[in-house]
Design a protein around this motif. Structure first.
Motif, PDB file in Angstrom:
ATOM      1  N   SER A  57      48.736  50.561  26.336  1.00  0.00           N
ATOM      2  CA  SER A  57      47.288  51.303  26.348  1.00  0.00           C
ATOM      3  C   SER A  57      46.897  51.747  24.904  1.00  0.00           C
ATOM      4  O   SER A  57      47.507  51.282  24.012  1.00  0.00           O
ATOM      5  N   ASP A  75      41.834  52.929  27.416  1.00  0.00           N
ATOM      6  CA  ASP A  75      41.947  51.494  28.094  1.00  0.00           C
ATOM      7  C   ASP A  75      43.502  51.123  28.424  1.00  0.00           C
ATOM      8  O   ASP A  75      44.210  51.509  27.455  1.00  0.00           O
ATOM      9  N   GLU A  80      48.688  41.445  36.057  1.00  0.00           N
ATOM     10  CA  GLU A  80      48.118  41.213  37.240  1.00  0.00           C
ATOM     11  C   GLU A  80      49.229  41.571  38.662  1.00  0.00           C
ATOM     12  O   GLU A  80      50.392  41.179  38.197  1.00  0.00           O
ATOM     13  N   VAL A 105      47.592  53.499  37.722  1.00  0.00           N
ATOM     14  CA  VAL A 105      46.672  52.086  37.101  1.00  0.00           C
ATOM     15  C   VAL A 105      47.255  50.969  37.772  1.00  0.00           C
ATOM     16  O   VAL A 105      48.455  50.963  37.978  1.00  0.00           O
ATOM     17  N   THR A 108      44.754  44.218  37.076  1.00  0.00           N
ATOM     18  CA  THR A 108      43.527  43.254  37.383  1.00  0.00           C
ATOM     19  C   THR A 108      43.759  41.925  36.913  1.00  0.00           C
ATOM     20  O   THR A 108      44.366  41.523  35.927  1.00  0.00           O
ATOM     21  N   ASP A 110      41.561  40.459  35.124  1.00  0.00           N
ATOM     22  CA  ASP A 110      41.043  40.249  33.633  1.00  0.00           C
ATOM     23  C   ASP A 110      42.333  41.068  32.707  1.00  0.00           C
ATOM     24  O   ASP A 110      41.982  41.063  31.526  1.00  0.00           O
ATOM     25  N   GLY A 112      42.684  44.431  31.694  1.00  0.00           N
ATOM     26  CA  GLY A 112      42.362  45.671  31.351  1.00  0.00           C
ATOM     27  C   GLY A 112      41.503  46.536  32.290  1.00  0.00           C
ATOM     28  O   GLY A 112      40.813  46.092  33.149  1.00  0.00           O
ATOM     29  N   SER A 113      41.724  47.848  31.892  1.00  0.00           N
ATOM     30  CA  SER A 113      40.717  48.853  32.674  1.00  0.00           C
ATOM     31  C   SER A 113      40.451  50.083  31.754  1.00  0.00           C
ATOM     32  O   SER A 113      41.428  50.564  31.100  1.00  0.00           O
ATOM     33  N   HIS A 115      39.499  54.007  31.466  1.00  0.00           N
ATOM     34  CA  HIS A 115      39.568  55.203  32.329  1.00  0.00           C
ATOM     35  C   HIS A 115      39.231  56.431  31.638  1.00  0.00           C
ATOM     36  O   HIS A 115      39.315  56.450  30.365  1.00  0.00           O
TER      37      HIS A 115
END
Length: 137
Positions: A57, A75, A80, A105, A108, A110, A112-113, A115
């Motif tokens: 993170s 982030d 995956e 979480v 994905t 790619d 990262g995500s 929030h």
């Protein structure tokens, strides 16, 4: 294995105890085999733990709305197909936790995500970010 008569006299046995028996050849082999099996098992366990993909993170920022709320931007990168949970906290000027929540979480393609985490606080927060993340089964 025989011991000299002087080593087993009642006076010496009373004073120092009976002479220790040494392991025979079969006992030593068994001890070496057991030690090798334990070493291989420990090495395999360490390899599994070290090579497991981790959740990472990054604290992006925070916005203190008022003395009782804050919004924290983070982030999170999850491998995956894996799920995880992150603890997000708000701190006051003495580094005391004044707000805490957990977010779920998922991984994905790619990686990262981003929030945006709104949270209530017990007093004025001056900082906010991820405390830690952990994988879920």
């Amino acid at each position: 294995m025989s011991t000299p008569e002087s080593m087993t006299s009642p006076t010496l046995v009373t004073r120092y105890g009976a002479p220790k028996r040494r392991l025979d050849r079969r006992g030593r082999r068994l001890l070496v085999v057991v030690a090798l099996v334990l070493a291989v098992a420990a090495t395999a366990l360490v390899a599994l733990v070290v090579n497991r993909p981790t959740i990472s993170s990054k604290d992006v920022g925070f916005d203190v709305r008022d003395p009782s709320s804050i919004v924290v931007d983070v982030d999170v990168v999850v491998p995956e197909g894996q799920r995880g949970r992150c603890g997000v906290q708000a701190l006051d000027e003495r580094f005391t936790v004044v707000g805490y929540t957990e977010i779920d979480v998922t991984g994905t393609d790619d990686g990262g995500s981003a929030h945006r985490v709104p949270m209530r606080t017990t007093s004025l927060a001056v900082n906010g970010g991820v405390n830690r993340c952990w994988p879920l089964p």
